[in-house]
Design an enzyme around this catalytic site. Structure first.
Site, PDB file in Angstrom:
ATOM      1  N   HIS A  81      -7.270  -3.314   5.026  1.00  0.00           N
ATOM      2  CA  HIS A  81      -6.721  -1.952   4.937  1.00  0.00           C
ATOM      3  C   HIS A  81      -7.517  -1.130   3.929  1.00  0.00           C
ATOM      4  O   HIS A  81      -7.898   0.012   4.188  1.00  0.00           O
ATOM      5  CB  HIS A  81      -5.238  -2.025   4.530  1.00  0.00           C
ATOM      6  CG  HIS A  81      -4.686  -0.732   3.993  1.00  0.00           C
ATOM      7  ND1 HIS A  81      -4.951  -0.281   2.712  1.00  0.00           N
ATOM      8  CD2 HIS A  81      -3.921   0.225   4.562  1.00  0.00           C
ATOM      9  CE1 HIS A  81      -4.362   0.884   2.522  1.00  0.00           C
ATOM     10  NE2 HIS A  81      -3.725   1.218   3.626  1.00  0.00           N
ATOM     11  N   ASN A  82      -7.784  -1.720   2.780  1.00  0.00           N
ATOM     12  CA  ASN A  82      -8.516  -0.989   1.749  1.00  0.00           C
ATOM     13  C   ASN A  82      -9.939  -0.670   2.208  1.00  0.00           C
ATOM     14  O   ASN A  82     -10.464   0.402   1.929  1.00  0.00           O
ATOM     15  CB  ASN A  82      -8.555  -1.782   0.445  1.00  0.00           C
ATOM     16  CG  ASN A  82      -7.275  -1.633  -0.340  1.00  0.00           C
ATOM     17  OD1 ASN A  82      -6.220  -1.373   0.220  1.00  0.00           O
ATOM     18  ND2 ASN A  82      -7.340  -1.793  -1.640  1.00  0.00           N
ATOM     19  N   SER A 131       0.823  -1.207   0.000  1.00  0.00           N
ATOM     20  CA  SER A 131       0.000   0.000   0.000  1.00  0.00           C
ATOM     21  C   SER A 131       0.856   1.255   0.000  1.00  0.00           C
ATOM     22  O   SER A 131       1.939   1.294   0.575  1.00  0.00           O
ATOM     23  CB  SER A 131      -0.903   0.045   1.238  1.00  0.00           C
ATOM     24  OG  SER A 131      -1.601   1.266   1.251  1.00  0.00           O
ATOM     25  N   GLU A 185      -9.709   2.157   4.383  1.00  0.00           N
ATOM     26  CA  GLU A 185      -9.450   3.318   3.508  1.00  0.00           C
ATOM     27  C   GLU A 185     -10.781   3.852   2.949  1.00  0.00           C
ATOM     28  O   GLU A 185     -11.030   5.064   2.952  1.00  0.00           O
ATOM     29  CB  GLU A 185      -8.501   2.850   2.391  1.00  0.00           C
ATOM     30  CG  GLU A 185      -8.301   3.781   1.221  1.00  0.00           C
ATOM     31  CD  GLU A 185      -7.452   3.098   0.121  1.00  0.00           C
ATOM     32  OE1 GLU A 185      -6.368   2.569   0.430  1.00  0.00           O
ATOM     33  OE2 GLU A 185      -7.883   3.098  -1.048  1.00  0.00           O
ATOM     34  N   LYS A 198      -4.340  -6.669   3.679  1.00  0.00           N
ATOM     35  CA  LYS A 198      -4.351  -5.567   2.707  1.00  0.00           C
ATOM     36  C   LYS A 198      -5.783  -5.228   2.306  1.00  0.00           C
ATOM     37  O   LYS A 198      -6.157  -4.051   2.177  1.00  0.00           O
ATOM     38  CB  LYS A 198      -3.521  -5.921   1.463  1.00  0.00           C
ATOM     39  CG  LYS A 198      -3.600  -4.886   0.337  1.00  0.00           C
ATOM     40  CD  LYS A 198      -3.070  -3.557   0.774  1.00  0.00           C
ATOM     41  CE  LYS A 198      -3.091  -2.378  -0.148  1.00  0.00           C
ATOM     42  NZ  LYS A 198      -3.824  -2.270  -1.327  1.00  0.00           N
TER      43      LYS A 198
HETATM   44  C1  6PG Z   1      -3.257   1.399  -1.563  1.00  0.00           C
HETATM   45  C2  6PG Z   1      -4.559   1.581  -2.283  1.00  0.00           C
HETATM   46  C3  6PG Z   1      -4.508   0.927  -3.619  1.00  0.00           C
HETATM   47  C4  6PG Z   1      -5.546   1.447  -4.593  1.00  0.00           C
HETATM   48  C5  6PG Z   1      -6.937   0.984  -4.284  1.00  0.00           C
HETATM   49  C6  6PG Z   1      -7.978   1.904  -4.819  1.00  0.00           C
HETATM   50  O1  6PG Z   1      -3.316   0.851  -0.470  1.00  0.00           O
HETATM   51  O2  6PG Z   1      -2.219   1.828  -2.078  1.00  0.00           O
HETATM   52  O3  6PG Z   1      -5.593   1.016  -1.543  1.00  0.00           O
HETATM   53  O4  6PG Z   1      -4.528  -0.455  -3.419  1.00  0.00           O
HETATM   54  O5  6PG Z   1      -5.495   2.815  -4.660  1.00  0.00           O
HETATM   55  O6  6PG Z   1      -7.072  -0.271  -4.906  1.00  0.00           O
HETATM   56  O7  6PG Z   1      -9.162   1.254  -4.718  1.00  0.00           O
HETATM   57  P1  6PG Z   1     -10.492   1.717  -5.406  1.00  0.00           P
HETATM   58  O8  6PG Z   1     -10.215   1.903  -6.853  1.00  0.00           O
HETATM   59  O9  6PG Z   1     -11.396   0.576  -5.123  1.00  0.00           O
HETATM   60  O10 6PG Z   1     -10.878   2.992  -4.732  1.00  0.00           O
END
Ligand code: 6PG
Length: 472
Positions: free
Chosen positions: A186-187, A129, A190, A183
């Site tokens: 984490h997303n 990430s 996010e 991960k």
């Molecule tokens: C990270 C982000 C990365 C990516 C996401 C965006 O941790 O660096 O999470 O993995 O930016 O996949 O996800 P979406 O397109 O679903 O918003």
């Protein structure tokens, strides 16, 4: 010939930045891409004169690797990963390691790990990430695979990771799909963080209508306090950015239609399957879906009218504070829910996840990096078996302290007809979780009424089930 410490397949932006990071930390890296012109462009461009082997065939790529060979795949999640693995297998030997650094579904990683183990090859699902910049300067890295395979990867990944409080943001997470699962979680978090920030913006916009410059100052102030985080920082910067064509704040010109690649949906789906409430992240995913129905919303807006409240007459500063507190409290709930999910998955798959490690590697490099992750790290350090983050004294005190403001922010949103799926889901979770008694007694009665599903009684021992003859 076999001089490279590691190799990477897939030179899109993330892959390219990762290999530049590895090279800058003293590693010799073999690179390969299915389309040879991509390798050639890298050789003539950003990779020029650097410590790389620019392989034009997969055989040359594998031949360039020291043993045990470490081959990282950075291609689109799904079938392309399987395709690359299939091509690699005949070229590798027992003891070699294949690493998938994409956002793969953890069950795919489990399947691949199992299949490759039978051939003596270690397979690692590694969550990375930090976006493009993180990949280049130091991401947060969440590796999952065999403990033995990790021995040969640790020296590289701990060196290329971000550093927080003097420690690398990379720890071994656990076997098979553990890294990719962490991960994914984490997303999900996010998604929650981003949605909560958007709701803060929406309430303030509806009630106070600050200019983009004012928003820039508000978020900038927030970033100096408890909310200090990468996402608040970029939000602050976003409000300062003007469109070169019109001179207007770019944020006001961006279409309100959110995209998503799928990791949020996976997170929510699996939480639900395991019976873990993940309402803030679920609200965030739904909010993105609803936002994408732009045309439908535009037409509905002409039919369905909301309230017409009087202009805000209260104290502007106090409302801004209330919204900030609501954001902080909701964020705590979202992380608490996310950590419970990780705990449940850890039990399910026997991963033995270490929550202190997880919180600590999220302190730097990744998208959700934030000052308050230090406190989460502390909470799990003090009590590794903590059942729910909201019960940790530090977080419980914040929830008590911010509660009145949190309710004010949600009330204001309701008054102005502003949707706050994240804030209100968080508050409902708080109000449910802290309730010794919920209205589920009535629900059980309903189930028993129409389906004879039985119920337990408050005045009888648990585990004894009763049925009432509701008819007659
Ligand atoms: C990270 C982000 C990365 C990516 C996401 C965006 O941790 O660096 O999470 O993995 O930016 O996949 O996800 P979406 O397109 O679903 O918003």
């Amino acid at each position: 010939m076999s001089t490279c410490d590691i190799g990477l397949i897939g030179l899109a932006v993330m892959g390219e930045n990762l290999v530049l990071n590895m090279e800058s930390r003293g590693f010799r890296v073999a690179v390969f891409n299915r389309t040879t012109s991509v390798v050639e462009a890298f050789e003539a461009g950003r990779g020029q004169g650097k410590n790389f082997v620019f392989a034009k065939t997969l055989a040359d790529f594998v031949a360039a690797l020291k043993r045990p060979r470490r081959a990282q795949i950075m291609v689109k999640a799904g079938a392309p990963v399987d395709a690359v693995i299939e091509q690699l297998i005949p070229l590798l030997e027992p003891g070699d390691v294949i690493i998938d650094g994409g956002n793969s579904l953890w069950t795919d990683t489990q399947r691949r790990e199992k299949a490759l183990k039978e051939k003596g090859i270690h397979f690692f699902g590694v969550g990375v990430s930090g976006g493009e910049e993180g990949a280049l300067k130091g991401p947060s890295i969440m590796p999952g695979g065999s403990a033995e395979g990790w021995k040969s990867l640790a020296p590289i990944y701990t060196k290329i990771a971000a550093v927080a409080e003097g420690e690398p943001c990379c720890r071994y997470m656990g076997p098979d799909g553990a890294g990719h699962y962490v991960k994914m979680a984490h997303n999900g978090i996010e998604y929650g963080d981003m949605q909560l920030i958007c709701e803060s913006y929406a309430i303030l916009k509806a009630a106070l209508n600050p200019s983009a410059d004012e928003f820039h100052r508000i978020f900038g102030d927030w970033n100096k306090g408890e909310l200090d985080s990468f996402l608040i920082e970029i939000t602050t910067n976003i409000f300062a950015k003007k469109d070169p064509e019109t001179g207007l704040p770019i944020v006001d010109l961006i279409l309100d239609k959110a995209g998503q690649k799928g990791t949020g949906k996976w997170t929510v789906g699996h939480a639900s399957e395991m019976g873990v409430p993940l309402s803030v992240i679920a609200g965030a995913v739904e909010a993105r879906i609803l936002s994408s129905l732009k045309d439908e919303r535009v037409s509905a807006s002409t039919v369905l009218k909301g309230p017409s409240p009087a202009p805000y007459s209260g104290d502007r500063v106090k409302l801004i504070e209330a919204v900030r507190d609501a954001l902080y409290a909701s964020k705590i709930i979202s992380y608490a829910q996310g950590m419970v999910q990780l705990g449940k998955a850890s039990e399910l798959y026997n991963w033995h996840l270490n929550f202190e490690d997880i919180a600590s590697i999220w302190r730097g490099g990744c998208i959700i990096r934030a000052r308050f992750l230090n406190h989460i790290t502390e909470a799990y350090k003090k009590n590794p078996a903590l059942k729910n983050l909201v019960l940790d004294p530090f977080f419980a005190e914040i929830l008590q302290r911010t509660q009145a403001n949190w309710r004010t922010a949600v009330q204001t949103a309701i008054e102005y007809g502003v949707a706050v799926p994240g804030f209100s889901a968080a508050l409902s979770y708080f109000d449910s979780y802290r309730s010794a008694r919920l209205p589920a007694n009535l629900l059980q009665a309903q189930r028993d009424y129409f389906g004879a599903h039985t119920y337990e009684r408050t005045d009888k021992p648990a585990g004894e089930f009763f049925h009432t003859e509701w008819f007659g």
